[in-house]
Design a protein around this motif. Structure first.
Motif, PDB file in Angstrom:
ATOM      1  N   GLU A 187      55.672  22.056  57.981  1.00 40.16           N
ATOM      2  CA  GLU A 187      54.938  20.858  58.389  1.00 40.16           C
ATOM      3  C   GLU A 187      54.059  20.324  57.255  1.00 40.16           C
ATOM      4  O   GLU A 187      53.817  19.119  57.162  1.00 40.16           O
ATOM      5  N   LEU A 188      53.594  21.213  56.394  1.00 39.03           N
ATOM      6  CA  LEU A 188      52.797  20.805  55.235  1.00 39.03           C
ATOM      7  C   LEU A 188      53.676  20.348  54.069  1.00 39.03           C
ATOM      8  O   LEU A 188      53.156  19.988  53.009  1.00 39.03           O
ATOM      9  N   GLU A 189      54.990  20.386  54.275  1.00 44.69           N
ATOM     10  CA  GLU A 189      55.982  20.034  53.249  1.00 44.69           C
ATOM     11  C   GLU A 189      55.873  20.927  52.014  1.00 44.69           C
ATOM     12  O   GLU A 189      56.180  20.514  50.895  1.00 44.69           O
ATOM     13  N   ARG A 190      55.479  22.158  52.252  1.00 48.06           N
ATOM     14  CA  ARG A 190      55.497  23.176  51.204  1.00 48.06           C
ATOM     15  C   ARG A 190      56.803  23.951  51.374  1.00 48.06           C
ATOM     16  O   ARG A 190      56.846  25.068  51.879  1.00 48.06           O
ATOM     17  N   PHE A 191      57.886  23.291  50.972  1.00 47.55           N
ATOM     18  CA  PHE A 191      59.226  23.758  51.318  1.00 47.55           C
ATOM     19  C   PHE A 191      59.643  25.074  50.663  1.00 47.55           C
ATOM     20  O   PHE A 191      60.351  25.863  51.297  1.00 47.55           O
ATOM     21  N   PRO A 192      59.271  25.361  49.409  1.00 45.18           N
ATOM     22  CA  PRO A 192      59.661  26.671  48.850  1.00 45.18           C
ATOM     23  C   PRO A 192      59.128  27.849  49.668  1.00 45.18           C
ATOM     24  O   PRO A 192      59.856  28.817  49.925  1.00 45.18           O
ATOM     25  N   GLU A 193      57.846  27.752  50.093  1.00 40.91           N
ATOM     26  CA  GLU A 193      57.274  28.833  50.904  1.00 40.91           C
ATOM     27  C   GLU A 193      57.947  28.899  52.274  1.00 40.91           C
ATOM     28  O   GLU A 193      58.256  29.980  52.781  1.00 40.91           O
ATOM     29  N   ALA A 194      58.179  27.723  52.874  1.00 35.46           N
ATOM     30  CA  ALA A 194      58.837  27.685  54.183  1.00 35.46           C
ATOM     31  C   ALA A 194      60.236  28.287  54.097  1.00 35.46           C
ATOM     32  O   ALA A 194      60.638  29.088  54.952  1.00 35.46           O
ATOM     33  N   GLU A 195      60.978  27.910  53.061  1.00 34.96           N
ATOM     34  CA  GLU A 195      62.349  28.406  52.911  1.00 34.96           C
ATOM     35  C   GLU A 195      62.376  29.922  52.744  1.00 34.96           C
ATOM     36  O   GLU A 195      63.222  30.607  53.328  1.00 34.96           O
ATOM     37  N   LYS A 196      61.443  30.456  51.969  1.00 38.93           N
ATOM     38  CA  LYS A 196      61.388  31.906  51.763  1.00 38.93           C
ATOM     39  C   LYS A 196      61.240  32.643  53.087  1.00 38.93           C
ATOM     40  O   LYS A 196      61.953  33.623  53.359  1.00 38.93           O
ATOM     41  N   HIS A 197      60.342  32.158  53.938  1.00 40.51           N
ATOM     42  CA  HIS A 197      60.091  32.843  55.206  1.00 40.51           C
ATOM     43  C   HIS A 197      61.231  32.628  56.203  1.00 40.51           C
ATOM     44  O   HIS A 197      61.606  33.564  56.924  1.00 40.51           O
ATOM     45  N   PHE A 198      61.802  31.423  56.246  1.00 42.81           N
ATOM     46  CA  PHE A 198      62.916  31.198  57.170  1.00 42.81           C
ATOM     47  C   PHE A 198      64.155  31.997  56.755  1.00 42.81           C
ATOM     48  O   PHE A 198      64.917  32.462  57.609  1.00 42.81           O
ATOM     49  N   LYS A 199      64.363  32.170  55.452  1.00 44.82           N
ATOM     50  CA  LYS A 199      65.471  33.014  54.992  1.00 44.82           C
ATOM     51  C   LYS A 199      65.281  34.452  55.458  1.00 44.82           C
ATOM     52  O   LYS A 199      66.227  35.101  55.915  1.00 44.82           O
ATOM     53  N   ASN A 200      64.058  34.936  55.323  1.00 48.14           N
ATOM     54  CA  ASN A 200      63.777  36.300  55.761  1.00 48.14           C
ATOM     55  C   ASN A 200      63.972  36.443  57.268  1.00 48.14           C
ATOM     56  O   ASN A 200      64.559  37.421  57.742  1.00 48.14           O
ATOM     57  N   LEU A 201      63.510  35.450  58.017  1.00 41.22           N
ATOM     58  CA  LEU A 201      63.660  35.485  59.474  1.00 41.22           C
ATOM     59  C   LEU A 201      65.129  35.453  59.886  1.00 41.22           C
ATOM     60  O   LEU A 201      65.536  36.151  60.823  1.00 41.22           O
ATOM     61  N   SER A 202      65.928  34.654  59.186  1.00 41.10           N
ATOM     62  CA  SER A 202      67.349  34.563  59.544  1.00 41.10           C
ATOM     63  C   SER A 202      68.074  35.879  59.262  1.00 41.10           C
ATOM     64  O   SER A 202      69.043  36.221  59.945  1.00 41.10           O
ATOM     65  N   ARG A 203      67.590  36.630  58.262  1.00 40.64           N
ATOM     66  CA  ARG A 203      68.165  37.955  57.990  1.00 40.64           C
ATOM     67  C   ARG A 203      67.721  38.976  59.036  1.00 40.64           C
ATOM     68  O   ARG A 203      68.523  39.781  59.515  1.00 40.64           O
TER      69      ARG A 203
END
Length: 257
Positions: A187-203
């Motif tokens: 939501e803050l458009e801090r996409f690198p941090e968001a992507e890192k966490h969503f990748k971990n969650l998807s794993r």
């Protein structure tokens, strides 16, 4: 005489050790089932989570803190299932485990207030709890949810939410706290941090397809449309119902152009 005394003391000691051992085993078993319930919850298998949490409650001689934790987790699942009365019931049980105005009581009462749409009252209650334990996970988790806009955009404050969601995740790195932190970064458009966490969650929780949908949204916002479609196609191959969510997101993006 001394021999009889020693025998008596030995029997008493054995009884104490036996009771202590039984309590410890019961506590560990309840926590194990609670942890399994959280895995089911994070994978969106909500009915399974409820079964495990209710089974965990049946163990005798578990600590008040453990029982209250299980009650709160059960309430959270019922909230996600939109079963309001059941969620309120278990949140109230959690609150009643503790002395009035204690930190634990305040956090659980705030859950009840949120379920009754008394958001401002809940914020006041949580602020009192925060003063008692500012680094603890539950109070930061609840405040992070509120300021993320979960209970209405009138309370949206993404920077304040980030403060609380980072602290909640630091104290308890489970799927729920990481998801809220990932969403906050998104939501803050801090996409690198968001992507890192969503990748971990998807794993960690592959059956929860929301995480992969968000990965596609991030790629789309960054202009990597081909990669976005790859993520979404993987989701749609498993559950075509997500097409509505993806189409709605694309329409919003086009409207912003």
């Amino acid at each position: 005489m001394k021999s009889n005394t020693y025998n008596y003391l030995a029997i008493v000691l054995l009884l104490i050790l036996s009771a202590s051992c039984t309590h410890a085993i019961s506590e560990l078993e309840a926590r194990r089932k609670n942890d399994k319930g959280l895995v089911e919850f994070n994978n969106r298998r909500l009915d399974n989570a409820i079964v495990l949490f209710k089974d965990a409650m049946t163990h005798k001689d578990i600590s008040v803190n453990t029982l209250a934790m299980i009650y709160r987790n059960t309430a959270q699942v019922y909230m996600d299932m939109e079963l309001q009365d059941s969620a309120i019931h278990y949140s109230t049980l959690a609150a009643n485990c503790f002395e009035k105005d204690s930190y634990e009581h305040l956090v659980s009462m705030a859950d009840v207030q949120l379920l009754n749409d008394e958001v401002q009252v809940a914020i006041t209650t949580l602020e009192r709890a925060y003063k008692l334990k500012p680094t603890d996970m539950p109070v930061n988790n609840s405040l992070g949810l509120i300021y993320l806009g979960q209970y209405g955009y009138d309370f949206l404050d993404l920077e304040k939410a980030l403060l609380h969601n980072k602290q909640a995740f630091a104290m308890n790195r489970d799927g729920n706290t990481e998801y809220l932190l990932a969403r906050n970064y998104y939501e803050l458009e801090r996409f690198p941090e968001a992507e890192k966490h969503f990748k971990n969650l998807s794993r960690e929780y592959p059956e929860n397809l929301d995480h992969t949908v968000f990965l596609g949204m991030i790629k789309y916002k960054l202009g990597a449309n081909t990669e976005a479609e790859e993520h979404w196609n993987n989701v749609l191959a498993i559950n075509p119902d997500y097409q509505v969510v993806i189409d709605s997101f694309k329409e919003e993006m086009e409207a912003e152009l």
